[in-house]
Design an enzyme around this catalytic site. Structure first.
Site: not given
Lengths: 234, 115, 590
Positions: C15, C17-20, C356, C255, C390, C257-258, C401, C243, C245, C289, C121, C406
């Site tokens: 993966g 994404g951000g975490a990977g 979401h 989406l 995630e 945004t909040e 969350r 969740q 959203h 949320r 937020f 996130s």
């Protein structure tokens, strides 16, 4: 019924690419081009294309629609269809892997070449590096690039020299770092660009500006790089 | 940095500047020439050669010839590197253009300062 | 299959994404031979769609801001089943992780004093809920995810991470001791199947919002990591917690945004009433949320929805003025025009609660190590397997969350896993080599699809699955509907097992990928359904008509879904933070 003509090529079975005709019943809705492709893929699961976010931020689905590059997920049929006909081709100028999927290696290579990361040789503070809102504003219109390659593959100079000319997308990113008040490698970056190809193959054709799905202006950024080079070398 | 040895200056920036400076020289020269021809509707050989007896005019013309040579070289070098992919063809074309421009330049000098 | 090529890395991250990417960066920086394997080019990952920001007490908007307040909000927001040691870790390490991102070049928006811009937020407070609304979400306009993902990708390029772009992970490879020792992966461009061996396999495959018909998630969010873990026999935690959203664009699911509400926008019903004032008198539109989403659904159910069918409400932004919209929410204006044909400077955006985020996932500790349970309910570490982002359930989000948490989760735990793996590798790890039989086990489902010749089509089955989830496991749930849903899913599973793949070609065969993804959607949907049926209470995002109240006596617990016998067990929530007093469960109001 919408007439859709799609570029097809599977290297395992086809000796040459061909255009395949489809008919799609949109029921009069103004769908996005991506929705139409999803409907087609249900008819013929072998149709290959890239897609991910379906909202115009990931840059996967750059494609040539009725002769103009764009993202299929944010291009409504009403924007591109002429005489009830939609012609879909892969992004021009890059090798085709299969159908609408192109090999983007050269495009990414040019991106990597401009050192697309902040270079700062001063020790990092314990908190963030400060940047005034005015300095931060200089990055607007630059950092938003999604690397979809619509611009570079619409650029004749990139078609002729994709291995030497950085291309509008890469140059937009080059300027994004030159313009960043936190970057200290301006001279080093400029010295890498001062050859007859990297920047100077831009002929100001401005196809990049015409097709950018994020409304960015690579030509202006290239002009700014030239100004910096000039200021630095005279 | 992309390496190259056959372009004018090895630097994209100086090529770029040179092309613009030479364009300006050529533009000024052209305007002068057109203006001169308009002001002399019944131009004869004596007046014409009289113009080129003037040293300033000779220098101006030489400058224009050099500008043409530089401008043409940068432009044609670019055309060659865009469209001519086989190396032999591209290099051959570039040598041909260099020789041609050199000959034209020498010829131009000869015309200006010759008998 | 004995000719299968094998690749070996110190760590393989699945993966991009951000975490990977954050985990990959940490490992590459430490000199470990690290590969990030991603089914899309990394910047196409779903992190790119995150808009509003990354919540963290960096003390910019308010110099007196305190990570403990952030932790309190997080625990309360999660309706008290967030693990407090994990929330504590995230909130204390957060500022370091955010400053590192800034040093890497992330183009955060700025205050006049040059510090990072922070906006309010939902669910944010000062002084443990007593000091009013906080502004704690660090933002790069409304493109924070894009800016973050590109920055991390760039940092990985700088540090020489190996990228296996457009490779698809099929299944985990386990050895005789049940240690995870690698993964079977498919190069999409060539169709080649390869075994990637590593002493650390990190799942960073993101969410699975595509189990629902209406979702803000990218088309690629198919729960591949959850599917792989479940097929490897590992349990997953809190899968009923999804969740919704509040502000997905009606009809499109995209989406907004909040941050729109953080900047001062609010929701109105068909009478033009700002209805959140009734449901959450203090926080109003910036309640949790889950609270806002439920309130919206109630408005719609009670006949105060907007539009011809009364099936959505409006998000009003025009009073913010063009300057704020252009400066702080430029991406929203773009999306709204494209997908709702509405210019928010002069008309409200039609919105509806939309699936979401998956709060549940593979249970892990703060080092990202995957946790399983034995038959008597004792935790144990799964050797060789890590999960971040995630797909993981650390759990910092509990039952709901908070917005902006996130992105913080991604970078804090991606970084933490990287650091832990580095030290584990330095100390030396040896696992048994997998046998041919172990490898063959991981190839079963690929071979199944490759050998299928006829059967139902993948898109049709996927649509049915999404419809079942949408109808039976939405914002409000009830026993009979869920039982029906579970039954339908079990029938669907049998049909998917017989479904056919007609295109068997090798080069960039996206039909094969979509078939493999369908297996994963099925796994996630089933885990969600069975866990939702089991949790007989309402907590956070899990709202039941038949059990409307929170039940702290029986369910102040994580749920654990065990795939072998499709059983739901319980796991203790951590109430032992290291440096602060624990936060006791209280009635949750905003």
């Amino acid at each position: 019924m919408l007439q859709v003509s799609i570029y097809r090529y599977n290297p395992e079975t086809d000796s040459a690419p061909y255009m395949q005709e489809f008919q799609v019943d949109t029921q009069g809705r103004d769908l996005m081009v991506l929705n139409v492709m999803e409907m087609l893929k249900e008819q013929d699961s072998s149709l290959a294309y890239r897609r991910s976010c379906r909202e115009g931020v990931c840059g996967s689905d750059g494609m040539n629609m009725n002769g103009k590059n764009g993202l299929t997920c944010v291009t409504a049929l009403s924007e591109v269809v002429k005489d009830n006909k939609l012609v879909l081709r892969p992004l021009p100028g890059l090798p085709v892997v299969r159908d609408l999927v192109v090999d983007m290696s050269l495009f990414y290579k040019q991106y990597e070449r401009i050192q697309p990361y902040l270079l700062n040789d001063t020790p990092a503070p314990a908190i963030e590096r400060l940047q005034s809102p005015e300095d931060r504003d200089k990055l607007d219109g630059l950092y938003e690039c999604i690397l979809c390659a619509c611009c570079s593959t619409a650029c004749p100079s990139f078609w002729w020299n994709p291995d030497k000319f950085v291309g509008p997308s890469g140059l937009l990113q080059a300027y994004r770092f030159l313009a960043d008040s936190r970057d200290t490698a301006t001279e080093e970056r400029l010295s890498e660009l001062d050859d007859p190809f990297s920047v100077f193959r831009c002929r100001g054709i401005m196809n990049c500006v015409a097709v950018c799905p994020k409304g960015l202006n690579p030509t202006r950024a290239i002009g700014k790089i030239r100004e910096l080079l000039l200021a630095n070398a005279t | 940095m992309v390496n190259n040895i056959t372009n004018f200056s090895r630097s994209g920036l100086s090529d770029w500047v040179l092309q613009r400076v030479s364009a300006v020289i050529l533009a000024v020269y052209s305007v002068f020439m057109v203006g001169y021809l308009l002001l002399h509707p019944n131009l004869d050989y004596t007046t014409w050669s009289g113009l080129f007896e003037n040293t300033a005019m000779r220098v101006f013309s030489l400058m224009a010839f050099i500008a043409i040579a530089a401008h043409a070289w940068i432009g044609l070098w670019t055309v060659a590197t865009d469209y001519m992919k086989p190396t032999a063809l591209r290099l051959g074309f570039q040598i041909f253009v260099i020789l041609a421009l050199f000959i034209f330049l020498v010829w131009g000098v000869q015309v200006l300062w010759g008998a | 299959m004995s000719t299968m090529r094998s690749l070996t890395f110190d760590a393989i991250i699945i993966g991009g994404g951000g975490a990977g990417l954050r985990a990959g960066l940490e490992l590459s920086q430490s000199g470990k031979k690290t590969a990030v394997l991603s089914k899309v080019f990394p910047t196409r990952s779903h992190t790119v769609s995150a808009q509003g920001g990354i919540t963290c007490a960096i003390g910019s908007a308010d110099p007196n801001d305190d990570w403990r307040w952030h932790m309190y909000d997080t625990v309360k927001g999660g309706d008290y089943i967030a693990d407090q040691d994990a929330a504590e870790y995230m909130c204390t390490e957060g500022p370091k992780a955010v400053f590192e991102l800034e040093h890497m070049g992330l183009p955060f928006s700025r205050f006049d004093n040059g510090r990072i811009y922070q906006r309010p937020f939902g669910g944010q407070s000062k002084d443990f809920g007593k000091g009013g609304q906080a502004a704690r979400t660090c933002a790069a306009a409304d493109r924070t995810g894009h800016a973050l993902l590109h920055t991390l990708y760039q940092a990985n390029l700088k540090n020489g991470t190996v990228f296996l772009d457009e490779w698809y992970a099929i299944d985990l490879v386990k050895n005789a001791n049940d240690d995870v020792v690698g993964v079977i992966a498919l190069c999409i461009e060539t169709g080649e199947t390869v075994i990637v061996k590593s002493k650390a396999t990190v799942l960073a495959t993101g969410g699975a919002g595509r189990i629902y018909a209406s979702t803000t998630n990218a088309l690629i969010n198919t729960g591949d990591g959850i599917g792989m873990a479940l097929r490897a026999g590992l349990p997953v935690q809190d899968m009923e917690m999804w969740q919704f959203h509040p502000t997905g664009i009606h009809g499109a699911g995209v989406l907004v945004t909040e941050g729109c509400r953080g900047e001062g926008g609010y929701l109105v019903n068909k009478d033009g009433e700002r209805f959140m004032e009734r449901y959450a008198p203090n926080a109003k539109d910036l309640a949790g949320r889950d609270v806002v989403a439920r309130s919206m659904v109630l408005e719609i159910l009670e006949g105060r929805g907007c539009g011809e069918n009364g099936d959505h409400v409006f998000l009003k932004l025009d009073h913010l003025g063009e300057e704020v919209l252009n400066k702080r929410l430029p991406g929203i204006s773009e999306l709204s025009k494209t997908f709702a044909h509405v210019d928010p400077t002069n008309a409200p955006i039609p919105v509806v609660p939309t699936c979401h985020y998956m709060m549940g996932g593979i249970a892990t500790n703060v080092h990202g190590q995957a946790i399983a349970q034995d038959d008597s309910g004792n935790d144990h570490i799964v050797n060789g397997l890590y999960a971040v982002g995630e797909v993981a359930c650390v759990s910092v989000h509990g039952a709901n969350r908070l917005g902006g948490n996130s992105l913080l989760d991604l970078v804090v735990f991606g970084r933490a896993a990287g650091k832990y793996i580095e030290s584990a590798l330095n100390e030396g790890i040896e696992y048994l080599e997998p046998t041919q039989a172990d490898i063959d086990t991981a190839l079963v489902r690929l071979n199944r699809w490759n050998e299928s010749d006829s059967g139902e089509s993948v898109p049709e089955l996927k649509r049915e699955l999404q419809q079942i989830m949408q109808n039976s496991f939405g914002v409000f749930r009830q026993e009979d509907k869920m039982e029906e849903g579970v039954q339908q899913l079990s029938e669907l599973r049998e049909r998917i097992a017989k479904a056919g793949l007609s295109d068997k070609s090798q080069v960039f065969n996206t039909a094969r990928i979509e078939a493999l993804e369908l297996d994963n959607l099925m796994e996630v949907a089933e885990a969600t359904a069975i866990a939702a049926l089991a949790r007989k209470e309402s907590r956070g995002a899990h709202s039941r008509y038949d059990f409307p109240d929170r039940d702290d006596v029986n369910w102040l617990k994580h749920s654990m879904f065990f795939p072998r016998d499709k059983r739901v067990g319980k796991r203790d929530v951590n109430f032992a933070p290291k440096t602060v007093e624990r936060f006791e469960p209280k009635i949750r109001t905003y």
